[in-house]
Design a protein around this motif. Structure first.
Motif, PDB file in Angstrom:
ATOM      1  N   ALA A  82      46.289 112.593 136.354  1.00 12.30           N
ATOM      2  CA  ALA A  82      46.281 112.806 134.889  1.00 12.30           C
ATOM      3  C   ALA A  82      47.059 111.436 134.313  1.00 12.30           C
ATOM      4  CB  ALA A  82      46.968 113.772 134.446  1.00 12.30           C
ATOM      5  N   LEU A  83      48.130 110.960 134.780  1.00 12.96           N
ATOM      6  CA  LEU A  83      48.999 109.843 134.346  1.00 12.96           C
ATOM      7  C   LEU A  83      48.123 108.623 134.609  1.00 12.96           C
ATOM      8  CD1 LEU A  83      51.438 108.774 133.019  1.00 12.96           C
ATOM      9  CD2 LEU A  83      52.508 108.691 135.292  1.00 12.96           C
ATOM     10  N   ALA A  84      47.554 108.453 135.873  1.00 12.15           N
ATOM     11  CA  ALA A  84      46.659 107.515 136.269  1.00 12.15           C
ATOM     12  C   ALA A  84      45.462 107.271 135.188  1.00 12.15           C
ATOM     13  CB  ALA A  84      46.138 107.481 137.709  1.00 12.15           C
ATOM     14  N   CYS A  85      44.938 108.338 134.965  1.00 15.87           N
ATOM     15  CA  CYS A  85      43.846 108.063 133.915  1.00 15.87           C
ATOM     16  C   CYS A  85      44.303 107.493 132.582  1.00 15.87           C
ATOM     17  CB  CYS A  85      43.223 109.626 133.737  1.00 15.87           C
ATOM     18  SG  CYS A  85      42.363 110.106 134.986  1.00 15.87           S
TER      19      CYS A  85
ATOM     20  N   GLY B 294      51.551 120.783 133.434  1.00 22.14           N
ATOM     21  CA  GLY B 294      53.163 120.992 133.357  1.00 22.14           C
ATOM     22  C   GLY B 294      53.657 119.425 132.573  1.00 22.14           C
ATOM     23  N   SER B 295      54.445 118.949 133.175  1.00 18.89           N
ATOM     24  CA  SER B 295      54.853 117.553 132.335  1.00 18.89           C
ATOM     25  C   SER B 295      54.377 116.433 133.076  1.00 18.89           C
ATOM     26  CB  SER B 295      56.354 117.711 132.332  1.00 18.89           C
ATOM     27  OG  SER B 295      56.897 117.941 133.593  1.00 18.89           O
ATOM     28  N   SER B 296      53.282 116.330 133.951  1.00 21.23           N
ATOM     29  CA  SER B 296      53.162 115.293 134.765  1.00 21.23           C
ATOM     30  C   SER B 296      52.499 114.149 134.065  1.00 21.23           C
ATOM     31  CB  SER B 296      51.816 115.685 135.772  1.00 21.23           C
ATOM     32  OG  SER B 296      50.739 116.372 135.188  1.00 21.23           O
TER      33      SER B 296
ATOM     34  N   ALA C 119      43.120 116.830 134.672  1.00 20.59           N
ATOM     35  CA  ALA C 119      43.674 118.256 134.548  1.00 20.59           C
ATOM     36  C   ALA C 119      44.458 118.138 136.095  1.00 20.59           C
ATOM     37  CB  ALA C 119      42.954 119.198 134.657  1.00 20.59           C
ATOM     38  N   SER C 120      44.330 117.234 136.817  1.00 21.59           N
ATOM     39  CA  SER C 120      45.173 117.125 138.103  1.00 21.59           C
ATOM     40  C   SER C 120      46.307 116.419 137.798  1.00 21.59           C
ATOM     41  CB  SER C 120      44.392 116.212 139.217  1.00 21.59           C
ATOM     42  OG  SER C 120      44.842 116.184 140.330  1.00 21.59           O
ATOM     43  N   PRO C 121      47.863 117.061 138.383  1.00 21.95           N
ATOM     44  CA  PRO C 121      49.045 116.414 138.257  1.00 21.95           C
ATOM     45  C   PRO C 121      49.067 115.144 138.878  1.00 21.95           C
ATOM     46  CG  PRO C 121      49.184 118.573 138.868  1.00 21.95           C
ATOM     47  CD  PRO C 121      47.795 118.256 139.042  1.00 21.95           C
ATOM     48  N   SER C 122      48.121 114.866 139.856  1.00 22.65           N
ATOM     49  CA  SER C 122      48.120 113.655 140.704  1.00 22.65           C
ATOM     50  C   SER C 122      47.316 112.527 139.934  1.00 22.65           C
ATOM     51  CB  SER C 122      47.678 113.690 142.091  1.00 22.65           C
ATOM     52  OG  SER C 122      46.436 114.283 142.193  1.00 22.65           O
TER      53      SER C 122
END
Length: 308
Positions: A173-176, A259-261, A168-171
């Motif tokens: 989420a994509l890395a996960c 958001g859209s992160s 749930a963190s923008p920084s």
């Protein structure tokens, strides 16, 4: 067929007559017709439909349709969510694909050397490929949720200040999602590499050992050039899977947020088509996704083609 005919003066002249086409070729053409029809209807047809729908204003399956021309293209290019999706997809490919291919090749080379327990190791590497996508998502959610196993391990180690809501963190989420892509694909790809490396003649490895080459040099300087074309094929497959298959992981774990992160292009196609009911926008992104996939395949094919 050659026939003999008599010419004036009693001389014989050889004359060729056209032979009938072999029935085997005619039979092969007839047998290929069903496959050709299937390909045109289910492969070429949907591809053409993508380009057609991208030129329409279609606000839902049961809504009236009108011609939009290039309006959908302008709408997509002006949308900041689309630009975020392009960036996220680029980061996902640039990070996940090299990690997966390099790591899988090294694992495959190790398995191909038939160390003790290599048969069991093959099965263990293949296990992530046997688990369904929802099950994988549940495992990662259990590990990365705020009260999950990873934060619990950090607390036990006295590093509670590093805990976070990873999904749930923008920084992060994509890395996960990238970690999930690498974990789920590296084992299956390693088994493929091990199978291909196992077909390389033993004489090549023995000659490298006689020349004093260690495992690292033999792996990259001897064996890699031999299976270079196979590496290209596997890279193409993983590129397509990461590019087009990331939507399901995003849908199950982050919903494209915060958001859209963590929104990717493939998830944006799904979101606009089935949630926002904007089919024209969705298929315009689909056209862009198709062009990216085509360009990526041609680039990978050129990079990994054999030099001999």
């Amino acid at each position: 067929m050659t026939l003999l005919s008599s010419a004036p003066g009693g001389a014989s002249v050889a004359r060729k007559t056209p032979s009938a086409p072999p029935r085997r070729k005619q039979g092969g053409v007839i047998l290929a017709v069903p496959a050709l029809v299937w390909y045109l209807v289910f492969m070429v047809g949907p591809l053409v439909a993508i380009f057609v729908i991208a030129a329409l204003h279609w606000p839902g399956m049961l809504q009236p349709v009108s011609f939009a021309g290039l309006q959908n293209v302008r709408t997509v290019l002006d949308d900041p969510v689309f630009m975020d999706a392009v960036t996220n997809t680029a980061v996902q490919l640039v990070v996940a694909l090299p990690l997966m291919i390099v790591g899988a090749y090294m694992l495959g080379y190790y398995v191909a050397q038939q160390p003790p327990g290599h048969r069991v190791l093959r099965y263990l590497l293949f296990i992530p490929g046997l688990i369904s996508t929802p099950a994988k998502a549940m495992v990662f959610y259990a590990v990365l949720s705020p009260d999950g196993l990873f934060n619990g391990a950090l607390d036990k180690l006295g590093m509670g200040s590093l805990t976070d809501a990873w999904l749930a963190s923008p920084s992060t989420a994509l890395a996960c999602l990238i970690v999930l892509d690498v974990w789920s694909g590296i084992g299956f790809t390693a088994v493929l590499f091990a199978a291909r490396l196992g077909s390389v003649p033993d004489e090549i490895g023995e000659a490298a050992q006689l020349d004093g080459a260690g495992h690292w040099r033999a792996m990259w300087r001897i064996h890699f050039p031999v299976i270079r074309d196979f590496v290209g094929v596997v890279t193409m497959l993983q590129f397509l899977w990461t590019l087009f298959g990331s939507a399901q992981n995003v849908l199950l774990l982050t919903q494209g947020g915060p958001g859209s992160s963590s929104t990717t292009l493939s998830f944006l196609v799904y979101q606009k088509a089935f949630i926002a009911a904007d089919l024209g926008y969705s298929q315009t992104v689909g056209v862009f996704l198709f062009l990216v996939g085509l360009a990526g395949l041609l680039t990978i094919r050129r990079v990994f083609r054999q030099n001999y």
